[in-house]
Design a protein around this motif. Structure first.
Motif, mmCIF file in Angstrom:
data_model
loop_
_atom_site.group_PDB
_atom_site.id
_atom_site.type_symbol
_atom_site.label_atom_id
_atom_site.label_comp_id
_atom_site.label_asym_id
_atom_site.label_seq_id
_atom_site.Cartn_x
_atom_site.Cartn_y
_atom_site.Cartn_z
ATOM 1 N N GLN A 343 0.833 -1.211 0.000
ATOM 2 C CA GLN A 343 0.000 0.000 0.000
ATOM 3 C C GLN A 343 0.868 1.262 0.000
ATOM 4 O OE1 GLN A 343 -3.530 0.631 2.797
ATOM 5 N NE2 GLN A 343 -1.935 1.725 3.895
ATOM 6 N N LYS A 346 2.867 1.695 -3.127
ATOM 7 C CA LYS A 346 2.032 1.488 -4.320
ATOM 8 C C LYS A 346 2.711 0.482 -5.259
ATOM 9 C CE LYS A 346 -0.506 5.800 -4.056
ATOM 10 N NZ LYS A 346 -1.002 5.317 -2.767
ATOM 11 N N ASN A 348 3.386 -2.376 -7.775
ATOM 12 C CA ASN A 348 2.625 -2.818 -8.944
ATOM 13 C C ASN A 348 2.834 -4.296 -9.268
ATOM 14 O OD1 ASN A 348 3.767 0.231 -9.694
ATOM 15 N ND2 ASN A 348 1.559 -0.069 -9.921
ATOM 16 N N ASP A 372 -5.074 -0.913 1.042
ATOM 17 C CA ASP A 372 -5.407 -0.589 -0.340
ATOM 18 C C ASP A 372 -4.356 -1.235 -1.246
ATOM 19 O OD1 ASP A 372 -5.929 0.410 -2.783
ATOM 20 O OD2 ASP A 372 -5.619 2.526 -2.266
ATOM 21 N N SER A 374 -4.829 -1.733 -4.482
ATOM 22 C CA SER A 374 -5.318 -1.541 -5.850
ATOM 23 C C SER A 374 -4.193 -1.246 -6.849
ATOM 24 C CB SER A 374 -6.359 -0.423 -5.886
ATOM 25 O OG SER A 374 -5.758 0.768 -5.415
ATOM 26 N N SER A 375 -2.989 -0.916 -6.333
ATOM 27 C CA SER A 375 -1.878 -0.664 -7.262
ATOM 28 C C SER A 375 -1.389 -1.954 -7.928
ATOM 29 C CB SER A 375 -0.709 -0.015 -6.510
ATOM 30 O OG SER A 375 -0.329 -0.844 -5.423
ATOM 31 N N LYS A 377 -0.705 -5.099 -10.097
ATOM 32 C CA LYS A 377 -1.092 -5.487 -11.463
ATOM 33 C C LYS A 377 -0.715 -6.937 -11.774
ATOM 34 C CE LYS A 377 1.038 -1.897 -13.504
ATOM 35 N NZ LYS A 377 1.437 -0.875 -14.486
ATOM 36 N N GLY A 400 -7.239 -9.333 -5.597
ATOM 37 C CA GLY A 400 -8.603 -8.835 -5.823
ATOM 38 C C GLY A 400 -9.245 -9.441 -7.069
ATOM 39 N N ARG A 402 -8.045 -9.666 -9.887
ATOM 40 C CA ARG A 402 -7.724 -8.793 -11.010
ATOM 41 C C ARG A 402 -6.361 -9.123 -11.633
ATOM 42 N NH1 ARG A 402 -7.239 -5.183 -7.391
ATOM 43 N NH2 ARG A 402 -5.061 -4.820 -7.844
ATOM 44 N N CYS A 403 -5.473 -9.677 -10.818
ATOM 45 C CA CYS A 403 -4.071 -9.750 -11.250
ATOM 46 C C CYS A 403 -3.694 -11.165 -11.681
ATOM 47 C CB CYS A 403 -3.145 -9.363 -10.100
ATOM 48 S SG CYS A 403 -3.586 -7.804 -9.341
#
Ligand code: WTA
Length: 650
Positions: A343, A346, A348, A372, A374-375, A377, A400, A402-403
């Motif tokens: 977090q 950040k 990635n 958090d 969300s960074s 990838k 999440g 997503r990755c």
């Protein structure tokens, strides 16, 4: 087993370096069609040459191969100087100490620090091109400076993981005949200081090739200083100039040695050379993690292992990325430490081992939700197969959903990833390393070089030499040929065999099934059972010992030892079996280090042996796992021993 297939996210794929499977296939086809053309193109494009190479690959003395002959370059310039034009003020290393102390080291800072370090080694210690320098360091920026300083002046570094004991360090120092050791007084772990310099003192006691020891003062604990031999980095570095010419190195001059476990007692000094290694470190960094200019990348490995070499220092810096370096433990002070760092910085791309994922999962199932993330990838794993529970948690709670998770398969000997998904292209099957990277021709073979059918387990081999391939075992040509090219033959020529078993699925995806030799994988660290056995056998009371791996819920594999004593307990000098166990583990701490402590020690009256005296480890493995014995035991010298041992294992 998770059956679902996870396709790359189109948004991510759009900007990825390799955007789809067609692009992957085109690259792979190009390599198959014109292997030398493919690699020559990348070597010209990616590397900054002092003198251009004249030949791409010379296999005439296979398996002693030469890449990019005639070329001269310097790995430290590749990692630092060439970025100064555009990235002078960009963070190269973001360091966080165990206690939360932070440092941002820009590419210009890195240049200055590495040059000063290189001048110190050259001018104060007389280190020259080709000299071996042992680095026994904590995870602090000076460790990276030390590596790059060696590269700058052409010295060959050999990093020894800070968890290894004095004996293990001594063996490695002697094998490489190193005249300099770089260390620290100590460092911090879980808010407490621990020491390294006393271990170096112990390792260099008596006859030793070591002439000079450089000590970075990190924790300022009291240490002994040996006049004329030990020098303070903090004092000497102040007088050094920020400019140090980079030594022009031949493409095939050695860059570093890294000792790793094999099937015999003695660790092997795996040698990597300049151009091929740095080229592949950079290319895989770009392809597999797809790091972009403003990204922050974090690999949690230790520089004492190959992952730390290639994917904390050389790969990220060669591509001009920002790499996070962390001294501490991802679960301290609490299970959220790693996620807080993701977090705060950040991050990635996050790269770690399944064993760490299992620990983080166990300690804080929903901990990632508090931060958090969300960074993020791309998520990566390395070191061992990832089990479905760990995969699912990593994917859902950390990433999440997503990755993509890149399950990177490789080894100390391969220098960089060889089989791995590409995050923008490869449809991912959990637990599966998927496909060879472009330029890597890897196949699962039988010992005669025939390709295995889907779902049949065979030997994971790499057919043609690749640029970052191991170039040798330090001081032992014969062992190099025998260890890697002796088991599988194709058209009369030895093929590089990784030591791992693997199988294809119906789509040609590769799943690694684990080592086929006597190497076990404890928390993602390679351990030779022979090394552990040799340590245990040093105890006087031990007559015989056999060590096997046993599945462990967190570590992947744990160490299980069967010990035959010379005398009965009452005739021995011990009062209880617990006391012997304690002594045996002390022996391991002394000979190897805490990473090799035994999870189980069982005292048995004998070992299952064939009539020719060979220990049947397969039986011991089955007993440790609590499996039924299915193999034929009638060929054993004493078949009844199997039942006896079984009754002693709880
Ligand atoms: C194992 C670490 C399954 C394998 C980079 C290999 C893996 C050994 C994976 C090398 C993976 C590494 N899936 N197994 N993704 N990655 N291994 O030299 O057994 O410390 O031979 O290098 O780790 O360990 P080494």
């Amino acid at each position: 087993m998770i059956k679902e297939i996870f396709k790359p996210n189109p948004e991510f794929a759009k900007d990825a370096r390799i955007k789809n499977m067609c692009e992957y296939q085109e690259l792979q086809d190009e390599a198959m069609r014109d292997y030398e053309g493919f690699w020559g193109r990348y070597a010209k494009e990616k590397l900054e040459w002092i003198e251009p190479f004249t030949n791409v690959l010379d296999e005439s003395d296979f398996p002693f191969v030469k890449w990019f002959e005639g070329g001269k370059l310097n790995v430290s310039t590749q990692c630092i100087d060439r970025h100064l034009g555009t990235r002078k003020n960009k963070a190269a290393i973001l360091f966080e100490g165990d206690r939360g102390d932070k440092q941002t080291i820009t590419y210009l800072d890195l240049y200055n620090n590495v040059n000063r370090f290189a001048n110190l080694l050259k001018n104060e210690f007389g280190v020259k091109k080709g000299d071996r320098v042992v680095i026994y360091m904590p995870m602090i920026p000076e460790a990276a400076y030390a590596m790059l300083a060696c590269a700058r002046i052409g010295a060959i570094h050999s990093i020894v993981f800070g968890g290894f004991s004095a004996e293990a360090l001594r063996d490695r120092i002697h094998d490489a005949n190193a005249k300099v050791v770089i260390t620290a007084d100590g460092a911090y772990r879980k808010d407490k200081p621990y020491m390294l310099k006393p271990v170096v003192d112990e390792a260099t006691k008596g006859e030793s090739p070591v002439e000079k020891i450089l000590v970075v003062e990190r924790n300022n604990e009291k240490i002994e200083w040996h006049e004329g031999r030990d020098f303070s980095y903090n004092k000497l570095i102040k007088n050094q100039s920020n400019e140090c010419d980079a030594e022009p190195m031949d493409a095939e001059d050695p860059l570093f040695l890294l000792y790793t476990s094999g099937s015999t007692g003695k660790p092997k000094g795996v040698q990597h050379n300049q151009a091929g290694y740095i080229l592949w470190a950079q290319m895989t960094m770009e392809w597999v993690f797809d790091v972009k200019e403003n990204d922050t990348y974090w690999c949690t490995a230790d520089i004492g292992w190959i992952t730390g070499h290639t994917y904390i220092v050389y790969g990220p810096l060669a591509m001009g990325a920002t790499t996070v370096m962390f001294e501490g433990v991802p679960t301290y002070p609490d299970a959220g430490r790693a996620w807080k760092m993701v977090q705060d910085y950040k991050v990635n791309q996050f790269y770690t081992a399944p064993t760490a994922i299992r620990v983080l999962h166990k300690m804080g199932e929903h901990e990632p939700l508090k931060y958090d993330l969300s960074s993020l990838k791309v998520l990566g794993t390395v070191g061992e197969p990832i089990d479905p529970a760990a995969w699912k948690w990593y994917y859902e709670e950390v990433g999440g959903g997503r990755c993509p998770i890149v399950d990177t398969y490789w080894q100390t000997e391969t220098g960089g990833h060889v089989i791995s998904p590409l995050p923008g292209a490869t449809p991912i099957k959990p637990g599966c390393a998927t496909l060879p990277l472009p330029g890597i021709i890897a196949e699962i073979l039988d010992k005669d070089g025939n390709k295995k059918e889907p779902h049949e387990t065979g030997f994971m081999c790499i057919i043609r030499p690749w640029p970052a391939m191991i170039r040798g075992i330090w001081g032992d040509k014969e062992r190099f040929v025998k260890s890697y090219f002796g088991d599988v033959k194709q058209n009369g020529r030895g093929v590089y065999f990784t030591g791992d078993g693997a199988n294809y699925d119906e789509d040609g995806y590769i799943t690694i099934t684990g080592r086929t030799d006597d190497v076990i994988n404890v928390s993602g660290h390679r351990m030779g059972t022979a090394e552990v056995e040799a340590a245990l056998a040093k105890e006087d009371e031990v007559a015989e010992v056999a060590v096997v791996g046993k599945p462990h819920p967190i570590k992947g594999e744990g160490i299980f030892a069967y010990v035959v004593m010379k005398h009965s307990l009452k005739d021995s000098r011990f009062e209880s079996y617990e006391a012997i166990e304690k002594e045996l583990n002390e022996m391991i701490k002394k000979e190897i280090g805490n990473i090799a402590l035994c999870d189980d020690i069982v005292f048995v009256p004998g070992l299952p042996k064939t009539r020719s005296g060979k220990i049947m480890r397969r039986i011991l493995r089955s007993i440790a796992k609590g499996e039924e014995i299915t193999q034929d035991i009638s060929t054993l010298e004493d078949p009844s021993i199997v039942a006896t041992i079984k009754s002693l294992v709880k």
